[in-house]
Enzyme design. Structure first.
Site, PDB file in Angstrom:
ATOM      1  N   ILE A 270       3.526 149.317 -45.876  1.00 30.09           N
ATOM      2  CA  ILE A 270       2.182 148.370 -46.598  1.00 30.09           C
ATOM      3  C   ILE A 270       3.234 147.588 -47.547  1.00 30.09           C
ATOM      4  O   ILE A 270       3.610 148.273 -48.593  1.00 30.09           O
ATOM      5  CB  ILE A 270       1.240 149.297 -46.911  1.00 30.09           C
ATOM      6  CG1 ILE A 270       0.711 150.246 -45.971  1.00 30.09           C
ATOM      7  CG2 ILE A 270       0.313 148.555 -48.145  1.00 30.09           C
ATOM      8  CD1 ILE A 270      -0.403 151.082 -46.484  1.00 30.09           C
ATOM      9  N   PRO A 271       3.499 146.241 -47.227  1.00 27.90           N
ATOM     10  CA  PRO A 271       4.149 145.667 -48.132  1.00 27.90           C
ATOM     11  C   PRO A 271       3.805 145.234 -49.574  1.00 27.90           C
ATOM     12  O   PRO A 271       3.898 144.098 -49.748  1.00 27.90           O
ATOM     13  CB  PRO A 271       4.685 144.123 -47.028  1.00 27.90           C
ATOM     14  CG  PRO A 271       3.336 144.330 -46.603  1.00 27.90           C
ATOM     15  CD  PRO A 271       3.029 145.331 -46.246  1.00 27.90           C
ATOM     16  N   CYS A 272       3.778 146.157 -50.317  1.00 32.57           N
ATOM     17  CA  CYS A 272       3.380 145.807 -51.903  1.00 32.57           C
ATOM     18  C   CYS A 272       4.634 144.910 -52.516  1.00 32.57           C
ATOM     19  O   CYS A 272       4.255 144.309 -53.392  1.00 32.57           O
ATOM     20  CB  CYS A 272       3.084 147.045 -52.550  1.00 32.57           C
ATOM     21  SG  CYS A 272       4.404 148.681 -52.510  1.00 32.57           S
ATOM     22  N   HIS A 273       5.761 145.251 -51.922  1.00 32.43           N
ATOM     23  CA  HIS A 273       6.841 144.330 -52.677  1.00 32.43           C
ATOM     24  C   HIS A 273       6.556 142.567 -52.404  1.00 32.43           C
ATOM     25  O   HIS A 273       7.060 142.107 -53.332  1.00 32.43           O
ATOM     26  CB  HIS A 273       8.016 144.488 -51.992  1.00 32.43           C
ATOM     27  CG  HIS A 273       8.423 144.143 -50.375  1.00 32.43           C
ATOM     28  ND1 HIS A 273       7.655 145.067 -49.516  1.00 32.43           N
ATOM     29  CD2 HIS A 273       8.727 143.112 -49.748  1.00 32.43           C
ATOM     30  CE1 HIS A 273       7.993 144.357 -48.309  1.00 32.43           C
ATOM     31  NE2 HIS A 273       8.649 143.093 -48.425  1.00 32.43           N
ATOM     32  N   ARG A 274       5.521 142.180 -51.616  1.00 27.69           N
ATOM     33  CA  ARG A 274       5.030 140.900 -51.239  1.00 27.69           C
ATOM     34  C   ARG A 274       4.253 140.433 -52.527  1.00 27.69           C
ATOM     35  O   ARG A 274       3.726 139.250 -52.516  1.00 27.69           O
ATOM     36  CB  ARG A 274       4.983 140.688 -50.119  1.00 27.69           C
ATOM     37  CG  ARG A 274       5.866 140.849 -49.027  1.00 27.69           C
ATOM     38  CD  ARG A 274       5.396 140.689 -47.606  1.00 27.69           C
ATOM     39  NE  ARG A 274       6.434 141.067 -46.749  1.00 27.69           N
ATOM     40  CZ  ARG A 274       6.175 141.530 -45.521  1.00 27.69           C
ATOM     41  NH1 ARG A 274       4.799 141.549 -45.202  1.00 27.69           N
ATOM     42  NH2 ARG A 274       7.071 141.883 -44.752  1.00 27.69           N
TER      43      ARG A 274
END
Length: 162
Positions: free
Chosen positions: A118-122
């Site tokens: 779940i790409p919260c870094h984006r």
């Protein structure tokens, strides 16, 4: 089942916990796990991500048990942000129908149990990259791996999802 591999790029172990066919947790840690790696399909996809900067994580089921409706809505929404793209906390809040809830979106990102998949870094802040559970250096490296220009990673983006 727990599986892991060592990312030379990050200098960290990526540990994935899967239960009943769903990813429950992803952790990035400098500590070597006690178990032996199993080479599961999600680990293969994570290795491919570190080799190419592209992911296919959306095909995996994730467990969001214990999440509120808002948390689940936000986490499912950010799964759709493609590699190489970013959105601001405010843009995500508007996308889920809660304009003005940028801080609440940030709180959901901070508690994301499945980072990377779940790409919260984006999701970035309007005044810089924002926080990241794995640390800002890891967030910057992940965005760089995906080809996000440094200035885009450090400023509020003005583009949404395709």
């Amino acid at each position: 089942m727990e599986d892991h591999f060592y990312s030379e790029y990050l200098g960290l172990y990526i540990v994935v916990e899967v239960e009943e066919g769903k990813i429950r947790r992803v952790e990035m840690t400098p500590k070597k796990p006690a178990s032996n790696p199993k080479g599961s399909s999600i680990i293969g996809s994570i290795k491919e991500y570190f080799a190419t900067g592209k992911d296919d994580f959306i095909k995996y089921d994730v467990s969001l048990d214990g999440s509120t409706h808002f948390q689940r809505t936000v986490l499912e929404a950010i799964r759709k942000i493609p590699a190489g793209k970013t959105m601001s906390y405010g843009e995500v809040a508007r996308m889920v129908g809660r304009p003005g809830a940028a801080r609440a979106v940030g709180n959901v990102m901070a508690a994301n149990p499945i980072p990377l998949v779940i790409p919260c870094h984006r999701v970035v802040a309007s005044n810089g990259p924002g926080g990241y559970s794995g640390g800002l250096e890891v967030k910057r490296k992940l965005l760089k791996l995906e080809g996000v220009p440094k200035k885009q990673a450090n400023k509020q983006p003005r583009h949404g999802l395709p």
